[in-house]
Scaffold this motif. Structure first.
Motif, PDB file in Angstrom:
ATOM      1  N   VAL A 136       0.841  -1.202   0.000  1.00 50.05           N
ATOM      2  CA  VAL A 136       0.000   0.000   0.000  1.00 50.05           C
ATOM      3  C   VAL A 136       0.879   1.256   0.000  1.00 50.05           C
ATOM      4  O   VAL A 136       0.566   2.249  -0.652  1.00 50.05           O
ATOM      5  N   ALA A 137       2.003   1.176   0.711  1.00 43.79           N
ATOM      6  CA  ALA A 137       2.907   2.325   0.756  1.00 43.79           C
ATOM      7  C   ALA A 137       3.501   2.607  -0.623  1.00 43.79           C
ATOM      8  O   ALA A 137       3.702   3.752  -0.998  1.00 43.79           O
ATOM      9  N   VAL A 138       3.754   1.556  -1.388  1.00 43.49           N
ATOM     10  CA  VAL A 138       4.412   1.727  -2.689  1.00 43.49           C
ATOM     11  C   VAL A 138       3.389   1.956  -3.805  1.00 43.49           C
ATOM     12  O   VAL A 138       3.618   2.760  -4.711  1.00 43.49           O
ATOM     13  N   ALA A 139       2.262   1.264  -3.751  1.00 49.51           N
ATOM     14  CA  ALA A 139       1.263   1.340  -4.835  1.00 49.51           C
ATOM     15  C   ALA A 139      -0.141   1.467  -4.240  1.00 49.51           C
ATOM     16  O   ALA A 139      -0.940   0.531  -4.286  1.00 49.51           O
ATOM     17  N   ALA A 140      -0.410   2.630  -3.718  1.00 46.19           N
ATOM     18  CA  ALA A 140      -1.652   2.848  -2.956  1.00 46.19           C
ATOM     19  C   ALA A 140      -2.913   2.841  -3.810  1.00 46.19           C
ATOM     20  O   ALA A 140      -4.017   2.684  -3.281  1.00 46.19           O
ATOM     21  N   MET A 141      -2.775   3.012  -5.113  1.00 47.94           N
ATOM     22  CA  MET A 141      -3.955   3.006  -5.967  1.00 47.94           C
ATOM     23  C   MET A 141      -4.270   1.601  -6.476  1.00 47.94           C
ATOM     24  O   MET A 141      -5.287   1.388  -7.121  1.00 47.94           O
ATOM     25  N   THR A 142      -3.389   0.670  -6.178  1.00 46.29           N
ATOM     26  CA  THR A 142      -3.604  -0.717  -6.610  1.00 46.29           C
ATOM     27  C   THR A 142      -4.021  -1.608  -5.436  1.00 46.29           C
ATOM     28  O   THR A 142      -4.833  -2.515  -5.596  1.00 46.29           O
ATOM     29  N   PHE A 143      -3.424  -1.332  -4.268  1.00 43.98           N
ATOM     30  CA  PHE A 143      -3.674  -2.184  -3.093  1.00 43.98           C
ATOM     31  C   PHE A 143      -4.324  -1.389  -1.963  1.00 43.98           C
ATOM     32  O   PHE A 143      -4.093  -0.182  -1.823  1.00 43.98           O
ATOM     33  N   LYS A 144      -5.077  -2.095  -1.166  1.00 42.09           N
ATOM     34  CA  LYS A 144      -5.526  -1.528   0.112  1.00 42.09           C
ATOM     35  C   LYS A 144      -5.551  -2.663   1.136  1.00 42.09           C
ATOM     36  O   LYS A 144      -5.524  -3.840   0.772  1.00 42.09           O
ATOM     37  N   GLY A 178      -4.307   0.807 -11.232  1.00 37.12           N
ATOM     38  CA  GLY A 178      -4.149   1.946 -10.323  1.00 37.12           C
ATOM     39  C   GLY A 178      -2.756   2.551 -10.316  1.00 37.12           C
ATOM     40  O   GLY A 178      -2.581   3.739 -10.104  1.00 37.12           O
ATOM     41  N   ASN A 179      -1.757   1.728 -10.534  1.00 34.50           N
ATOM     42  CA  ASN A 179      -0.362   2.208 -10.574  1.00 34.50           C
ATOM     43  C   ASN A 179       0.308   1.648 -11.818  1.00 34.50           C
ATOM     44  O   ASN A 179      -0.138   0.645 -12.381  1.00 34.50           O
ATOM     45  N   VAL A 180       1.396   2.264 -12.212  1.00 35.08           N
ATOM     46  CA  VAL A 180       2.127   1.773 -13.381  1.00 35.08           C
ATOM     47  C   VAL A 180       2.813   0.448 -13.018  1.00 35.08           C
ATOM     48  O   VAL A 180       3.009   0.130 -11.845  1.00 35.08           O
ATOM     49  N   ASP A 181       3.193  -0.303 -14.049  1.00 31.19           N
ATOM     50  CA  ASP A 181       3.744  -1.641 -13.839  1.00 31.19           C
ATOM     51  C   ASP A 181       4.971  -1.643 -12.925  1.00 31.19           C
ATOM     52  O   ASP A 181       5.130  -2.533 -12.083  1.00 31.19           O
ATOM     53  N   GLU A 182       5.830  -0.645 -13.095  1.00 32.05           N
ATOM     54  CA  GLU A 182       7.066  -0.607 -12.280  1.00 32.05           C
ATOM     55  C   GLU A 182       6.728  -0.474 -10.791  1.00 32.05           C
ATOM     56  O   GLU A 182       7.379  -1.082  -9.930  1.00 32.05           O
ATOM     57  N   GLU A 183       5.713   0.316 -10.493  1.00 30.22           N
ATOM     58  CA  GLU A 183       5.315   0.500  -9.090  1.00 30.22           C
ATOM     59  C   GLU A 183       4.675  -0.775  -8.542  1.00 30.22           C
ATOM     60  O   GLU A 183       4.880  -1.147  -7.383  1.00 30.22           O
ATOM     61  N   LYS A 184       3.899  -1.455  -9.369  1.00 32.65           N
ATOM     62  CA  LYS A 184       3.270  -2.710  -8.931  1.00 32.65           C
ATOM     63  C   LYS A 184       4.338  -3.783  -8.659  1.00 32.65           C
ATOM     64  O   LYS A 184       4.258  -4.531  -7.682  1.00 32.65           O
ATOM     65  N   LEU A 185       5.338  -3.840  -9.541  1.00 32.78           N
ATOM     66  CA  LEU A 185       6.417  -4.809  -9.338  1.00 32.78           C
ATOM     67  C   LEU A 185       7.203  -4.471  -8.067  1.00 32.78           C
ATOM     68  O   LEU A 185       7.529  -5.361  -7.266  1.00 32.78           O
ATOM     69  N   LEU A 186       7.477  -3.189  -7.851  1.00 39.80           N
ATOM     70  CA  LEU A 186       8.206  -2.771  -6.649  1.00 39.80           C
ATOM     71  C   LEU A 186       7.402  -3.095  -5.386  1.00 39.80           C
ATOM     72  O   LEU A 186       7.962  -3.519  -4.371  1.00 39.80           O
ATOM     73  N   ALA A 187       6.097  -2.929  -5.490  1.00 46.42           N
ATOM     74  CA  ALA A 187       5.230  -3.270  -4.345  1.00 46.42           C
ATOM     75  C   ALA A 187       5.352  -4.755  -4.028  1.00 46.42           C
ATOM     76  O   ALA A 187       5.459  -5.152  -2.860  1.00 46.42           O
ATOM     77  N   ALA A 188       5.369  -5.572  -5.062  1.00 42.77           N
ATOM     78  CA  ALA A 188       5.505  -7.023  -4.860  1.00 42.77           C
ATOM     79  C   ALA A 188       6.875  -7.362  -4.293  1.00 42.77           C
ATOM     80  O   ALA A 188       7.006  -8.186  -3.383  1.00 42.77           O
ATOM     81  N   GLN A 189       7.901  -6.710  -4.816  1.00 46.51           N
ATOM     82  CA  GLN A 189       9.263  -6.978  -4.335  1.00 46.51           C
ATOM     83  C   GLN A 189       9.452  -6.510  -2.896  1.00 46.51           C
ATOM     84  O   GLN A 189      10.294  -7.033  -2.168  1.00 46.51           O
ATOM     85  N   GLY A 243      16.150  -7.986  -7.451  1.00 48.43           N
ATOM     86  CA  GLY A 243      15.188  -7.014  -6.948  1.00 48.43           C
ATOM     87  C   GLY A 243      14.537  -7.406  -5.635  1.00 48.43           C
ATOM     88  O   GLY A 243      13.661  -6.698  -5.140  1.00 48.43           O
ATOM     89  N   SER A 244      14.947  -8.530  -5.063  1.00 44.95           N
ATOM     90  CA  SER A 244      14.385  -8.953  -3.770  1.00 44.95           C
ATOM     91  C   SER A 244      14.639  -7.883  -2.726  1.00 44.95           C
ATOM     92  O   SER A 244      15.704  -7.264  -2.701  1.00 44.95           O
ATOM     93  N   ARG A 245      13.662  -7.683  -1.872  1.00 44.93           N
ATOM     94  CA  ARG A 245      13.784  -6.682  -0.813  1.00 44.93           C
ATOM     95  C   ARG A 245      13.494  -7.318   0.541  1.00 44.93           C
ATOM     96  O   ARG A 245      12.740  -8.273   0.632  1.00 44.93           O
ATOM     97  N   ARG A 246      14.088  -6.772   1.567  1.00 43.98           N
ATOM     98  CA  ARG A 246      13.813  -7.190   2.935  1.00 43.98           C
ATOM     99  C   ARG A 246      13.572  -5.935   3.769  1.00 43.98           C
ATOM    100  O   ARG A 246      14.230  -4.919   3.572  1.00 43.98           O
ATOM    101  N   SER A 247      12.634  -6.056   4.684  1.00 47.45           N
ATOM    102  CA  SER A 247      12.253  -4.900   5.497  1.00 47.45           C
ATOM    103  C   SER A 247      12.895  -4.971   6.876  1.00 47.45           C
ATOM    104  O   SER A 247      12.958  -6.043   7.479  1.00 47.45           O
ATOM    105  N   TYR A 248      13.335  -3.819   7.357  1.00 47.09           N
ATOM    106  CA  TYR A 248      13.945  -3.731   8.694  1.00 47.09           C
ATOM    107  C   TYR A 248      13.384  -2.524   9.430  1.00 47.09           C
ATOM    108  O   TYR A 248      13.371  -1.413   8.891  1.00 47.09           O
ATOM    109  N   SER A 249      12.927  -2.763  10.638  1.00 50.40           N
ATOM    110  CA  SER A 249      12.410  -1.675  11.458  1.00 50.40           C
ATOM    111  C   SER A 249      13.519  -0.686  11.784  1.00 50.40           C
ATOM    112  O   SER A 249      14.669  -1.077  11.997  1.00 50.40           O
ATOM    113  N   ILE A 250      13.148   0.567  11.849  1.00 53.21           N
ATOM    114  CA  ILE A 250      14.104   1.601  12.243  1.00 53.21           C
ATOM    115  C   ILE A 250      14.143   1.642  13.769  1.00 53.21           C
ATOM    116  O   ILE A 250      13.110   1.786  14.421  1.00 53.21           O
TER     117      ILE A 250
END
Lengths: 88, 220
Positions: free
Chosen positions: A34-42, A56-67, B40-47
């Motif tokens: 939601v933080a990365v692609a707020a128009m696609t996910f809630k 809701g978001n472009v493909d790059e943002e959706k992929l980044l949200a998944a990653q 492109g794998s990501r990992r989250s870490y609390s601040i």
């Protein structure tokens, strides 16, 4: 016009190539999608991510949200090739 | 973000200090996502650092030895880390309610940020309690900080609870969720492994805590 765009999005109407899907059992409610692609996910009432608009978001943002999802709970499919591009 | 320091703070936990980029604003309790491989794998870490502190501090359990662990261990001072964020919704509301933090293991990391921000930077006078459960005494870290805060701020209470102590432990033994009667008025934060967070949350609700006043963050 799509409702989303009439509710204040600055994005132009967009037809995405990537389709995203949330694997509910894997979602832990981190909400990074939601933080990365707020128009696609809630987040729903159960604190599980859900898709609200595939365009809701472009493909790059959706992929980044998944990653960004800490549990790889979001699958990304390239609709033109049928290939699952995330998780690899 | 540029790495400015690294150190082991327990047998399991690695603390990494990062330069705070100009304009990087976050709320205590949030996290950042780091790109940990070329795919492109990501990992989250609390601040762990408070927004008022000069640098960004993260700390992670390095025992899983997954992609995130290997990435953090491989970073050297001076190298950059590709960060995305801040993200996360577990933050303290601007109210005057008591705050109760319950952590297991590395789940204490975001609470460092939230508690230091409240006590040191906001000079909050509300009651703040931190309960931290680990298996062994050697799993505890940042103990100097917790003891210093406890002696300096009378509205802060801290208790470590060990489930498997060895001889000589003078503190509490048992399960961290045995908080009995302390939840009635508090805004509650729970952070740790998914199963434990769920267990604690359900127990508190069964004892009368309002679900709406409980915020959780799952580590995995």
């Amino acid at each position: 016009m799509n409702d989303i765009y009439s509710q204040g999005s600055e994005k132009l109407p967009y037809k995405s190539r990537y389709q995203v899907k949330v694997i509910n059992d894997k979602c832990i409610g981190a909400a990074s999608c939601v933080a990365v692609a707020a128009m696609t996910f809630k987040m729903n009432d159960l604190n599980i991510a859900e898709v609200i608009d595939q365009d809701g978001n472009v493909d790059e943002e959706k992929l980044l949200a998944a990653q960004s999802c800490p549990t790889a709970a979001i699958e990304v499919i390239d609709t033109q090739t049928g290939e699952k591009i995330w998780p690899k | 973000m540029k790495v400015t320091g690294k150190r082991l703070i327990s047998k399991k936990m690695l603390e990494v200090t990062l330069e705070k980029p100009t304009g990087f604003d976050f709320e205590a309790g949030q996290y950042v996502s780091f790109k940990v491989d070329e795919e492109g794998s990501r990992r989250s870490y609390s601040i762990a650092s408070a927004p008022g502190e000069r640098e960004i501090l993260i700390a992670a359990d390095i025992t899983p030895m997954g992609k995130g662990t290997k990435y953090l261990l491989s970073r050297e001072v001076g190298e950059m880390m590709d960060a995305l964020g801040p993200m996360g919704r577990m933050t303290v509301k601007e109210e005057e309610k008591e705050l109760l933090f319950i952590a297991t293991g590395g789940g204490i990391v975001p609470f460092r940020s939230m508690i230091v921000e409240e006590l040191v930077y906001k000079k909050s006078r509300r009651s703040i309690k931190l309960k931290w459960g680990t298996r062994h005494e050697e799993d505890l870290f940042w103990m100097d900080l917790w003891e210093e805060l406890k002696s300096k701020y009378e509205n802060f209470r801290f208790e470590a609870v060990l489930s498997k102590p060895v001889n000589g432990w003078k503190g509490r033994v048992g399960h961290v969720c045995d908080v009995g009667g302390e939840t009635a008025k508090a805004e509650i934060f729970i952070c740790g492994s998914q199963e434990v967070v769920k267990e604690i949350s359900e127990k508190l609700v069964s004892e009368g805590a309002e679900k709406e006043r409980i915020q959780i963050e799952n580590f995995y």
